[in-house]
Design a protein around this motif. Structure first.
Motif, mmCIF file in Angstrom:
data_model
loop_
_atom_site.group_PDB
_atom_site.id
_atom_site.type_symbol
_atom_site.label_atom_id
_atom_site.label_comp_id
_atom_site.label_asym_id
_atom_site.label_seq_id
_atom_site.Cartn_x
_atom_site.Cartn_y
_atom_site.Cartn_z
ATOM 1 N N ALA A 116 4.382 -3.417 -0.186
ATOM 2 C CA ALA A 116 3.819 -3.301 1.160
ATOM 3 C C ALA A 116 3.722 -1.840 1.588
ATOM 4 O O ALA A 116 2.709 -1.424 2.173
ATOM 5 C CB ALA A 116 4.675 -4.090 2.154
ATOM 6 N N LEU A 117 4.741 -1.050 1.285
ATOM 7 C CA LEU A 117 4.704 0.367 1.651
ATOM 8 C C LEU A 117 3.594 1.117 0.920
ATOM 9 O O LEU A 117 2.852 1.899 1.526
ATOM 10 C CB LEU A 117 6.051 1.018 1.366
ATOM 11 C CG LEU A 117 7.194 0.614 2.296
ATOM 12 C CD1 LEU A 117 8.499 1.211 1.816
ATOM 13 C CD2 LEU A 117 6.901 1.042 3.715
ATOM 14 N N HIS A 118 3.465 0.883 -0.368
ATOM 15 C CA HIS A 118 2.437 1.581 -1.130
ATOM 16 C C HIS A 118 1.042 1.079 -0.777
ATOM 17 O O HIS A 118 0.076 1.847 -0.817
ATOM 18 C CB HIS A 118 2.705 1.465 -2.630
ATOM 19 C CG HIS A 118 3.758 2.415 -3.089
ATOM 20 N ND1 HIS A 118 3.483 3.700 -3.475
ATOM 21 C CD2 HIS A 118 5.100 2.271 -3.191
ATOM 22 C CE1 HIS A 118 4.603 4.311 -3.814
ATOM 23 N NE2 HIS A 118 5.606 3.459 -3.651
ATOM 24 N N LEU A 119 0.928 -0.183 -0.423
ATOM 25 C CA LEU A 119 -0.361 -0.702 0.033
ATOM 26 C C LEU A 119 -0.744 -0.074 1.369
ATOM 27 O O LEU A 119 -1.922 0.238 1.605
ATOM 28 C CB LEU A 119 -0.300 -2.228 0.145
ATOM 29 C CG LEU A 119 -1.629 -2.954 0.232
ATOM 30 C CD1 LEU A 119 -2.456 -2.687 -1.012
ATOM 31 C CD2 LEU A 119 -1.391 -4.439 0.399
ATOM 32 N N LEU A 120 0.235 0.142 2.229
ATOM 33 C CA LEU A 120 -0.024 0.808 3.497
ATOM 34 C C LEU A 120 -0.475 2.250 3.287
ATOM 35 O O LEU A 120 -1.425 2.715 3.926
ATOM 36 C CB LEU A 120 1.230 0.767 4.375
ATOM 37 C CG LEU A 120 1.112 1.411 5.747
ATOM 38 C CD1 LEU A 120 0.127 0.629 6.605
ATOM 39 C CD2 LEU A 120 2.466 1.470 6.417
ATOM 40 N N VAL A 121 0.182 2.952 2.359
ATOM 41 C CA VAL A 121 -0.226 4.323 2.051
ATOM 42 C C VAL A 121 -1.647 4.330 1.501
ATOM 43 O O VAL A 121 -2.481 5.163 1.896
ATOM 44 C CB VAL A 121 0.757 4.982 1.049
ATOM 45 C CG1 VAL A 121 0.206 6.295 0.521
ATOM 46 C CG2 VAL A 121 2.108 5.177 1.695
ATOM 47 N N TRP A 122 -1.964 3.403 0.610
ATOM 48 C CA TRP A 122 -3.309 3.343 0.045
ATOM 49 C C TRP A 122 -4.348 3.001 1.106
ATOM 50 O O TRP A 122 -5.464 3.531 1.077
ATOM 51 C CB TRP A 122 -3.367 2.322 -1.093
ATOM 52 C CG TRP A 122 -4.761 2.178 -1.626
ATOM 53 C CD1 TRP A 122 -5.396 3.044 -2.478
ATOM 54 C CD2 TRP A 122 -5.684 1.146 -1.330
ATOM 55 N NE1 TRP A 122 -6.663 2.588 -2.727
ATOM 56 C CE2 TRP A 122 -6.869 1.429 -2.039
ATOM 57 C CE3 TRP A 122 -5.622 0.000 -0.551
ATOM 58 C CZ2 TRP A 122 -7.976 0.605 -1.982
ATOM 59 C CZ3 TRP A 122 -6.728 -0.820 -0.486
ATOM 60 C CH2 TRP A 122 -7.895 -0.519 -1.196
ATOM 61 N N SER A 123 -3.996 2.135 2.058
ATOM 62 C CA SER A 123 -4.971 1.772 3.091
ATOM 63 C C SER A 123 -5.286 2.956 4.013
ATOM 64 O O SER A 123 -6.375 3.027 4.582
ATOM 65 C CB SER A 123 -4.462 0.582 3.909
ATOM 66 O OG SER A 123 -3.381 0.973 4.721
#
Length: 108
Positions: free
Chosen positions: A35-42
């Motif tokens: 979830a954290l890395h997906l947030l950074v990517w978004s």
């Protein structure tokens, strides 16, 4: 009157195995990282390494769920079904780790 007649009814205790607790903790840690890395990517769509890491972490969490399913299988058929389903998150994890290494290290 028997001595236990006036006592409160006993509720059966549901005991959770330490293996279930540990595997659930592993899966939740993986999903938190995903979830954290997906947030950074978004926020930064050019950071493909973050997306690939999130996919890898989600695949690992799904694989942990399949492993737990295999450990709790009651029949060989149920174990086989869980094992067949475990191939999908394993494949996703392997492919995303290879792609992550290629993107992050600028290899190839």
């Amino acid at each position: 009157m028997p001595p236990d007649a006036c006592a409160a009814p006993r509720v059966p205790r549901l005991i959770m195995s330490w293996v279930t607790i540990v595997w659930s903790m592993v899966a939740s840690a993986c999903l938190t990282l995903a979830a954290l890395h997906l947030l950074v990517w978004s926020r930064r769509r050019t950071a493909w390494a973050n997306l690939l890491f999130a996919v890898s972490a989600a695949g690992t969490a799904a694989y942990a769920g399949c492993e737990l399913w295999m450990m709790r299988a009651q029949t060989p058929a149920e174990y086989g079904l869980a094992l067949r389903w475990a191939h999908l998150p394993a494949w996703v994890s392997i492919v995303s780790v290879v792609a992550f290494a290629r993107v992050f290290l600028r290899a190839g």
